[in-house]
Design a protein around this motif. Structure first.
Motif, PDB file in Angstrom:
ATOM      1  N   GLU A 238       0.811  -1.395   0.037  1.00  0.00           N
ATOM      2  CA  GLU A 238      -0.032   0.167  -0.131  1.00  0.00           C
ATOM      3  C   GLU A 238       0.956   1.201  -0.109  1.00  0.00           C
ATOM      4  N   VAL A 239       0.532   2.143  -0.876  1.00  0.00           N
ATOM      5  CA  VAL A 239       1.031   3.558  -0.852  1.00  0.00           C
ATOM      6  C   VAL A 239       0.074   4.403  -0.083  1.00  0.00           C
ATOM      7  N   LEU A 240       0.573   5.446   0.739  1.00  0.00           N
ATOM      8  CA  LEU A 240       0.061   6.527   1.600  1.00  0.00           C
ATOM      9  C   LEU A 240       0.351   7.701   0.804  1.00  0.00           C
ATOM     10  N   LEU A 241      -0.570   8.432   0.327  1.00  0.00           N
ATOM     11  CA  LEU A 241      -0.354   9.721  -0.206  1.00  0.00           C
ATOM     12  C   LEU A 241      -0.648  10.895   0.546  1.00  0.00           C
ATOM     13  N   CYS A 242       0.356  11.767   1.010  1.00  0.00           N
ATOM     14  CA  CYS A 242      -0.007  13.069   1.728  1.00  0.00           C
ATOM     15  C   CYS A 242       0.991  14.166   0.983  1.00  0.00           C
TER      16      CYS A 242
ATOM     17  N   ALA B 173       2.796   0.610 -11.098  1.00  0.00           N
ATOM     18  CA  ALA B 173       1.932   1.160  -9.885  1.00  0.00           C
ATOM     19  C   ALA B 173       0.653   0.453  -9.629  1.00  0.00           C
ATOM     20  N   GLU B 174       0.332  -0.428 -10.600  1.00  0.00           N
ATOM     21  CA  GLU B 174      -1.214  -1.058 -10.541  1.00  0.00           C
ATOM     22  C   GLU B 174      -1.153  -2.069  -9.442  1.00  0.00           C
ATOM     23  N   LYS B 175      -0.262  -2.613  -8.850  1.00  0.00           N
ATOM     24  CA  LYS B 175       0.059  -3.537  -7.861  1.00  0.00           C
ATOM     25  C   LYS B 175       0.030  -3.132  -6.405  1.00  0.00           C
ATOM     26  N   TYR B 176      -0.219  -1.671  -6.376  1.00  0.00           N
ATOM     27  CA  TYR B 176      -0.291  -1.213  -4.980  1.00  0.00           C
ATOM     28  C   TYR B 176      -1.792  -0.683  -4.598  1.00  0.00           C
TER      29      TYR B 176
ATOM     30  N   SER C  61      -5.500  10.419   8.780  1.00  0.00           N
ATOM     31  CA  SER C  61      -4.057   9.951   9.351  1.00  0.00           C
ATOM     32  C   SER C  61      -4.608   9.137  10.864  1.00  0.00           C
ATOM     33  N   GLN C  62      -5.567   9.416  11.316  1.00  0.00           N
ATOM     34  CA  GLN C  62      -5.719   8.885  12.844  1.00  0.00           C
ATOM     35  C   GLN C  62      -6.355   7.498  12.436  1.00  0.00           C
ATOM     36  N   GLN C  63      -7.155   7.223  11.275  1.00  0.00           N
ATOM     37  CA  GLN C  63      -7.382   5.767  10.778  1.00  0.00           C
ATOM     38  C   GLN C  63      -6.236   5.023  10.626  1.00  0.00           C
ATOM     39  N   VAL C  64      -5.195   5.378  10.037  1.00  0.00           N
ATOM     40  CA  VAL C  64      -4.130   4.705   9.807  1.00  0.00           C
ATOM     41  C   VAL C  64      -3.177   4.376  10.861  1.00  0.00           C
ATOM     42  N   ILE C  65      -3.022   5.362  11.827  1.00  0.00           N
ATOM     43  CA  ILE C  65      -2.143   5.227  13.179  1.00  0.00           C
ATOM     44  C   ILE C  65      -2.908   4.306  13.837  1.00  0.00           C
TER      45      ILE C  65
ATOM     46  N   HIS D  25     -11.465   3.982  -9.255  1.00  0.00           N
ATOM     47  CA  HIS D  25     -11.560   2.599  -9.001  1.00  0.00           C
ATOM     48  C   HIS D  25     -10.179   1.951  -8.217  1.00  0.00           C
ATOM     49  N   ARG D  26      -9.119   2.918  -7.908  1.00  0.00           N
ATOM     50  CA  ARG D  26      -7.915   2.300  -7.299  1.00  0.00           C
ATOM     51  C   ARG D  26      -7.778   2.915  -6.086  1.00  0.00           C
ATOM     52  N   ILE D  27      -8.251   4.254  -5.850  1.00  0.00           N
ATOM     53  CA  ILE D  27      -8.047   4.892  -4.717  1.00  0.00           C
ATOM     54  C   ILE D  27      -8.974   4.862  -3.441  1.00  0.00           C
ATOM     55  N   SER D  28      -8.422   4.775  -2.223  1.00  0.00           N
ATOM     56  CA  SER D  28      -9.419   5.097  -1.040  1.00  0.00           C
ATOM     57  C   SER D  28      -8.842   6.293  -0.407  1.00  0.00           C
ATOM     58  N   HIS D  29      -9.862   6.740   0.533  1.00  0.00           N
ATOM     59  CA  HIS D  29      -9.606   8.130   1.318  1.00  0.00           C
ATOM     60  C   HIS D  29      -9.734   7.826   2.764  1.00  0.00           C
ATOM     61  N   THR D  30      -8.829   8.144   3.741  1.00  0.00           N
ATOM     62  CA  THR D  30      -8.952   7.859   5.095  1.00  0.00           C
ATOM     63  C   THR D  30      -8.266   9.128   5.596  1.00  0.00           C
TER      64      THR D  30
END
Length: 69
Positions: free
Chosen positions: A6-10, A27-30, A65-69, A58-63
């Motif tokens: 997984e790649v986290l974008l910020c 990049a499709e595998k991430y 930072s609190q949900q990731v930590i 179709h490939r991106i989700s949003h969340t």
């Protein structure tokens, strides 16, 4: 050995990362997640960002930072 899944974008230029994610097959595998409370874009390029975001829905989700930590 660790493998990236997984790649986290910020940051302030996430549209650049998204552009490359859209066009590079490697990049499709991430799984791509945008940290919405840690990201922004430059206003004068928002239309190209919107187009890229639409193409990647179709490939991106949003969340948060609190949900990731």
């Amino acid at each position: 050995m660790f493998q990236t899944e997984e790649v986290l974008l910020c940051g302030t230029m996430k549209q650049s990362c998204m552009h490359y994610i859209e066009f590079y097959k490697s990049a499709e595998k991430y799984k791509i997640t945008i940290l919405t409370d840690c990201s922004t874009i430059v206003d004068d390029i928002s239309s190209s960002h919107d187009t890229t975001l639409h193409n990647l829905l179709h490939r991106i989700s949003h969340t948060s930072s609190q949900q990731v930590i």
